[in-house]
Design an enzyme around this catalytic site. Structure first.
Site, PDB file in Angstrom:
ATOM      1  N   ASP A 191       0.842  -1.197   0.000  1.00  0.00           N
ATOM      2  CA  ASP A 191       0.000   0.000   0.000  1.00  0.00           C
ATOM      3  C   ASP A 191       0.881   1.253   0.000  1.00  0.00           C
ATOM      4  OD1 ASP A 191      -2.115   1.745   0.237  1.00  0.00           O
ATOM      5  OD2 ASP A 191      -3.010   0.761   1.971  1.00  0.00           O
ATOM      6  N   ASP A 192       0.887   1.996  -1.099  1.00  0.00           N
ATOM      7  CA  ASP A 192       1.663   3.239  -1.225  1.00  0.00           C
ATOM      8  C   ASP A 192       3.160   3.001  -1.344  1.00  0.00           C
ATOM      9  OD1 ASP A 192      -0.766   4.528  -1.002  1.00  0.00           O
ATOM     10  OD2 ASP A 192      -0.222   5.757   0.717  1.00  0.00           O
ATOM     11  N   CYS A 225      -5.468   3.665  -4.341  1.00  0.00           N
ATOM     12  CA  CYS A 225      -5.667   2.370  -3.682  1.00  0.00           C
ATOM     13  C   CYS A 225      -6.938   1.637  -4.105  1.00  0.00           C
ATOM     14  CB  CYS A 225      -5.601   2.535  -2.171  1.00  0.00           C
ATOM     15  SG  CYS A 225      -6.437   3.976  -1.518  1.00  0.00           S
ATOM     16  N   ASP A 243      -0.105  -0.750  -5.007  1.00  0.00           N
ATOM     17  CA  ASP A 243      -1.368  -0.229  -5.519  1.00  0.00           C
ATOM     18  C   ASP A 243      -1.266   1.150  -6.161  1.00  0.00           C
ATOM     19  OD1 ASP A 243      -0.950   1.174  -3.163  1.00  0.00           O
ATOM     20  OD2 ASP A 243      -2.982   0.906  -2.399  1.00  0.00           O
ATOM     21  N   ASN A 244      -0.222   1.899  -5.875  1.00  0.00           N
ATOM     22  CA  ASN A 244       0.004   3.200  -6.506  1.00  0.00           C
ATOM     23  C   ASN A 244       1.416   3.648  -6.193  1.00  0.00           C
ATOM     24  OD1 ASN A 244      -2.349   3.919  -4.078  1.00  0.00           O
ATOM     25  ND2 ASN A 244      -0.265   4.674  -3.767  1.00  0.00           N
ATOM     26  N   HIS A 279       1.547   2.502   3.952  1.00  0.00           N
ATOM     27  CA  HIS A 279       0.619   3.637   4.017  1.00  0.00           C
ATOM     28  C   HIS A 279       0.688   4.288   5.402  1.00  0.00           C
ATOM     29  CE1 HIS A 279      -3.128   5.923   3.894  1.00  0.00           C
ATOM     30  NE2 HIS A 279      -3.374   5.522   2.656  1.00  0.00           N
ATOM     31  N   LYS A 312       1.301   9.297  -6.033  1.00  0.00           N
ATOM     32  CA  LYS A 312      -0.046   8.753  -5.922  1.00  0.00           C
ATOM     33  C   LYS A 312      -1.075   9.806  -6.351  1.00  0.00           C
ATOM     34  CE  LYS A 312      -3.049   7.274  -2.035  1.00  0.00           C
ATOM     35  NZ  LYS A 312      -2.999   6.961  -0.582  1.00  0.00           N
TER      36      LYS A 312
END
Length: 531
Positions: free
Chosen positions: A10-11, A48, A298-299, A194, A366
């Site tokens: 995540d991130d 996300c 995810d990004n 994240h 992001k």
């Protein structure tokens, strides 16, 4: 039949992993990546929830109801939940006899407290442990759920840390499933790294000194390692430091700034340790050789500064921001040198300059569709799959290509309908030929998120920020997007723009100005529309 394990960070930035040039210690992912296949031109969808929707359905996020995040803006805006016109990987593989399990972050339902049709347990997962919301404390995560029951009592266990809890649950699923006669699909969705920046003190201290040279020197070092790893060509240019950020030499509190990145690195390493435990479980049960293992992010890295005015709304969202620790102490929200991130009573992010490091050598972050927002590390490993092990694959792919790959590996057909509702065709192609060393069929890639748009056709990428002019880049020679050729090639700009408009109309992209207008009618701003 083949097991499938999808692991999502995540991130995580493009160059954070060691095998992608980073200085963060990620020995488990490095070993898997260097002995499997690493992609240099793999893309997510910049945010996300849309990325998760695309990853699990093989469709573009707008087709699934997840156009921005999980706010329900119907009837004029996006649904904010997985709709009934898409089928998840779990639903498809489950129907083919797979055991299906998920550990970690869902973030695909506008309803996070009451079970509904968009919860993982009702979208094909036999087993679920994790959180329904998008972010939260690692010590006391909001909406922690097991199956469809509240599991908040579990974070009162001594030593609880969410990254570790996700790993433990995934490992237990592997051990249970390996003893059964049918294959399994496991989706492991970590919230790391994240924000909030949470990590055990010993982990943070282990990076003492690593970031003392600052972001300028570290960005140059990362680019050198990206080239040596074979991820990027030798002539790749490093973008300038983000113009909003000072040179490291002008930073007044270097100790605190370094502490922010130390904490972020500790979060990534903690996730990597968990992936090592997951691999060990697969090996112990004799499943590793016949498991298609996919890891991605995810990004791009997040430049979100949760100390600014917009993020103060977190105070009104207890599912994301608990307000107090489990022992009743007040949690400090925001980024300030008087508050070292890491402990449970802090809630901070690492800021733009460090996100710029995470996305080396690119610009933007992001939410943008420039390379810094959508370029992702992607690792695929499958010993029995005939992959071109130990290689770097340079062909461009994106999230819609993951499900076709999984289905081909599993020998399972994509259904025409889900519960009598006709499904759109898969929007991507299988990556298996490329993973096995064959030349891949060229296909055009598309993006839209909060009005930021892009299309990539071979070497050419057309991209723009919302309300700004189109930019054109030859990403074969200019991956860092430093030399805009739009003025020199208006014919190509026009051709690619037409392709993008046709795609946007087909998949249901809503004009971003219309979404902003909807929020303004409610007395809110464009920032609220962005999520």
């Amino acid at each position: 039949m083949t097991n499938v394990v999808l692991v999502l960070a995540d991130d995580l930035g493009y160059s954070d992993l060691g095998c992608y040039g980073g200085e963060i210690r990620t020995p488990n992912l490095d070993a898997i990546g260097r002995s499997g296949v690493r992609f240099s031109n793999f893309y997510n969808t910049a945010r996300c929830s849309p990325s998760r929707a695309s990853l699990l359905t093989g469709l573009h996020p707008h087709q699934t109801g997840i156009g921005v995040l999980t706010s329900n803006d119907t009837p004029r805006g996006y649904l904010g939940s997985l709709n009934d016109r898409c089928a998840t990987t779990a639903e498809i593989l489950g129907a083919a006899g797979y055991a299906t399990g998920m550990s970690g972050k869902w973030h695909l339902s506008s309803e996070v407290h009451t079970p509904c049709a968009a919860w993982p347990t009702r979208r094909g997962f036999d087993h679920f442990f994790g959180t329904l919301t998008g972010c939260g404390s690692y010590y006391a995560p909001g909406t922690l759920t097991r199956g469809e029951r509240d599991a908040s009592a579990e974070f009162d266990t001594p030593g609880f840390f969410y990254t570790d809890a996700i790993t433990t649950d995934a490992v237990e699923f592997v051990h249970r499933s390996a003893s059964q006669p049918h294959p399994f699909f496991l989706y492991v969705a970590y919230t790391a790294p994240h924000w909030p920046l949470h990590a055990p003190e010993a982990d943070i201290d282990s990076y003492q000194g690593t970031y003392d040279d600052g972001w300028d020197a570290l960005r140059k070092a990362r680019l050198g390692r990206l080239v040596r790893e074979g991820i990027l060509p030798e002539d790749t240019e490093l973008t300038d430091r983000d113009p909003t950020q000072p040179p490291w030499s002008a930073v007044t509190d270097q100790r605190w700034e370094a502490r922010r990145m130390q904490t972020y690195a500790a979060m990534v390493e903690r996730m990597d340790r968990g992936i090592g435990r997951l691999r060990a479980a697969l090996e112990e049960t004799g499943q590793w050789e016949n498991t298609l293992f996919v890891f991605l992010s995810d990004n791009g890295a997040s430049a979100e500064d949760i100390g600014d005015e917009h993020y103060q709304s977190l105070r009104n969202r207890p599912e994301n921001f608990p307000g107090t620790t489990r022992s009743g102490e007040q949690v400090f929200l925001g980024n300030h040198p008087e508050s070292d991130p890491g402990p449970e009573d802090t809630y901070a992010s690492y800021g733009t300059a460090w996100a710029n490091l995470s996305n080396t050598p690119f610009r933007r972050y992001k939410r943008w569709t420039h390379e810094g927002g959508i370029a992702a590390p992607c690792i695929v490993h499958w010993p029995h799959g005939g992959l071109a092990a130990g290689t770097v694959q340079h062909a461009p792919f994106q999230l819609v290509d993951v499900l076709p790959t999984v289905l081909e590996a599993a020998g399972v057909d994509y259904p025409q309908r889900r519960q009598q509702v006709e499904l759109p065709p898969l929007q991507g192609v299988s990556m298996l030929p490329a993973l096995r060393g064959a030349e891949s069929e060229p296909h055009t890639l598309f993006w839209e998120h909060t009005g930021n748009t892009a299309v990539r056709d071979g070497q050419w990428k057309l991209v723009r920020e919302h309300s700004q002019p189109w930019e054109l880049y030859d990403v074969h020679t200019d991956r860092s997007e430093l030399h805009d050729l739009a003025a020199e090639r208006p014919d190509l700009v026009s051709k690619l723009e037409i392709q993008w408009e046709e795609w946007a109309s087909r998949v249901g992209v809503l004009p971003w100005d219309d979404v902003i207008a909807l929020y303004r009618e409610r007395g809110q701003t464009s920032q609220h529309a962005n999520g």
